[in-house]
Scaffold this motif. Structure first.
Motif, PDB file in Angstrom:
ATOM      1  N   TYR A 182       0.795  -1.221   0.000  1.00 36.52           N
ATOM      2  CA  TYR A 182       0.000   0.000   0.000  1.00 36.52           C
ATOM      3  C   TYR A 182       0.837   1.284   0.000  1.00 36.52           C
ATOM      4  O   TYR A 182       0.314   2.376  -0.204  1.00 36.52           O
ATOM      5  CB  TYR A 182      -0.906   0.026   1.235  1.00 36.52           C
ATOM      6  CG  TYR A 182      -0.150  -0.003   2.545  1.00 36.52           C
ATOM      7  CD1 TYR A 182       0.057  -1.198   3.222  1.00 36.52           C
ATOM      8  CD2 TYR A 182       0.369   1.172   3.084  1.00 36.52           C
ATOM      9  CE1 TYR A 182       0.757  -1.219   4.415  1.00 36.52           C
ATOM     10  CE2 TYR A 182       1.069   1.156   4.269  1.00 36.52           C
ATOM     11  CZ  TYR A 182       1.264  -0.046   4.940  1.00 36.52           C
ATOM     12  OH  TYR A 182       1.961  -0.075   6.126  1.00 36.52           O
ATOM     13  N   THR A 183       2.153   1.160   0.238  1.00 34.08           N
ATOM     14  CA  THR A 183       2.967   2.368   0.363  1.00 34.08           C
ATOM     15  C   THR A 183       2.972   3.161  -0.934  1.00 34.08           C
ATOM     16  O   THR A 183       3.163   2.622  -2.022  1.00 34.08           O
ATOM     17  CB  THR A 183       4.403   2.009   0.759  1.00 34.08           C
ATOM     18  OG1 THR A 183       4.887   1.005  -0.129  1.00 34.08           O
ATOM     19  CG2 THR A 183       4.448   1.491   2.176  1.00 34.08           C
ATOM     20  N   GLY A 223      -1.370   4.052   2.795  1.00 39.42           N
ATOM     21  CA  GLY A 223      -1.911   3.482   4.023  1.00 39.42           C
ATOM     22  C   GLY A 223      -3.001   4.381   4.548  1.00 39.42           C
ATOM     23  O   GLY A 223      -4.083   4.468   3.971  1.00 39.42           O
ATOM     24  N   ASP A 224      -2.699   5.108   5.590  1.00 43.06           N
ATOM     25  CA  ASP A 224      -3.698   5.990   6.198  1.00 43.06           C
ATOM     26  C   ASP A 224      -3.142   7.413   6.312  1.00 43.06           C
ATOM     27  O   ASP A 224      -3.615   8.196   7.133  1.00 43.06           O
ATOM     28  CB  ASP A 224      -4.045   5.469   7.589  1.00 43.06           C
ATOM     29  CG  ASP A 224      -5.464   5.790   7.997  1.00 43.06           C
ATOM     30  OD1 ASP A 224      -5.710   5.946   9.212  1.00 43.06           O
ATOM     31  OD2 ASP A 224      -6.328   5.897   7.116  1.00 43.06           O
ATOM     32  N   HIS A 245      -7.620   2.883   7.069  1.00 40.00           N
ATOM     33  CA  HIS A 245      -6.797   1.743   6.632  1.00 40.00           C
ATOM     34  C   HIS A 245      -5.961   1.267   7.808  1.00 40.00           C
ATOM     35  O   HIS A 245      -5.275   2.080   8.445  1.00 40.00           O
ATOM     36  CB  HIS A 245      -5.887   2.155   5.475  1.00 40.00           C
ATOM     37  CG  HIS A 245      -5.096   1.015   4.905  1.00 40.00           C
ATOM     38  ND1 HIS A 245      -3.847   0.663   5.402  1.00 40.00           N
ATOM     39  CD2 HIS A 245      -5.358   0.139   3.908  1.00 40.00           C
ATOM     40  CE1 HIS A 245      -3.394  -0.376   4.720  1.00 40.00           C
ATOM     41  NE2 HIS A 245      -4.294  -0.705   3.800  1.00 40.00           N
ATOM     42  N   ASN A 260      -2.871  -0.615   8.633  1.00 44.01           N
ATOM     43  CA  ASN A 260      -1.669  -1.084   7.953  1.00 44.01           C
ATOM     44  C   ASN A 260      -1.264  -2.484   8.411  1.00 44.01           C
ATOM     45  O   ASN A 260      -0.823  -3.308   7.611  1.00 44.01           O
ATOM     46  CB  ASN A 260      -0.515  -0.114   8.188  1.00 44.01           C
ATOM     47  CG  ASN A 260      -0.780   1.247   7.583  1.00 44.01           C
ATOM     48  OD1 ASN A 260      -1.719   1.429   6.795  1.00 44.01           O
ATOM     49  ND2 ASN A 260       0.031   2.230   7.956  1.00 44.01           N
ATOM     50  N   SER A 299      -3.581  -4.888   6.814  1.00 46.04           N
ATOM     51  CA  SER A 299      -3.733  -4.715   5.362  1.00 46.04           C
ATOM     52  C   SER A 299      -5.206  -4.708   4.976  1.00 46.04           C
ATOM     53  O   SER A 299      -5.624  -5.356   3.997  1.00 46.04           O
ATOM     54  CB  SER A 299      -3.001  -5.833   4.603  1.00 46.04           C
ATOM     55  OG  SER A 299      -1.610  -5.759   4.819  1.00 46.04           O
TER      56      SER A 299
END
Length: 124
Positions: free
Chosen positions: A29-30, A54-55, A72, A74, A77
């Motif tokens: 997600y990064t 992420g968030d 989100h 992390n 996931s």
């Protein structure tokens, strides 16, 4: 191989709440976007809410602002969509999407991975 699995949809009365989940596997997600889209019968799919990296940053559409919250986790996931004060016009199939690059979070065509969708039905 990236897999997105949504859950949490259902049927509620107007004013009710639901929380949608999108569990991602095989996905990094990064510096990437994830989003919730929805499609009502006879209408085009529209973006509802997005998260980036992420968030780190979040966005929600004006039509759901103040009622929907995206987040989100992390570690898990997993992306969530907390929906409150639901209205009949929120009735739609809700899709999780992932893979868009920063700057394209709201663009449907920027997403390379999609979940199967989860139905949300709000009755008046």
């Amino acid at each position: 191989q990236v897999q997105l699995v949504e859950s949490g949809g259902g049927s509620v009365q107007a004013g009710g709440s639901l929380r949608l989940s999108c569990a991602a596997s095989g996905y990094r997600y990064t510096r990437r976007c994830m989003a919730w889209f929805r499609q009502a019968p006879g209408k085009q799919r529209e973006v509802v809410a997005t998260v980036f990296d992420g968030d780190v940053s979040r966005w929600v559409a004006d039509s759901v602002a103040g009622r929907f919250t995206i987040s989100h986790d992390n570690a898990q996931s997993t992306m969530f969509l907390r929906m409150t004060s639901l209205k009949p016009e929120d009735t739609a199939m809700y899709y999780c999407a992932a893979g868009a690059q920063g700057g394209s979070c709201r663009r449907e065509t920027a997403y390379s991975h999609w979940g199967q969708g989860t139905q949300v039905t709000v009755s008046s």
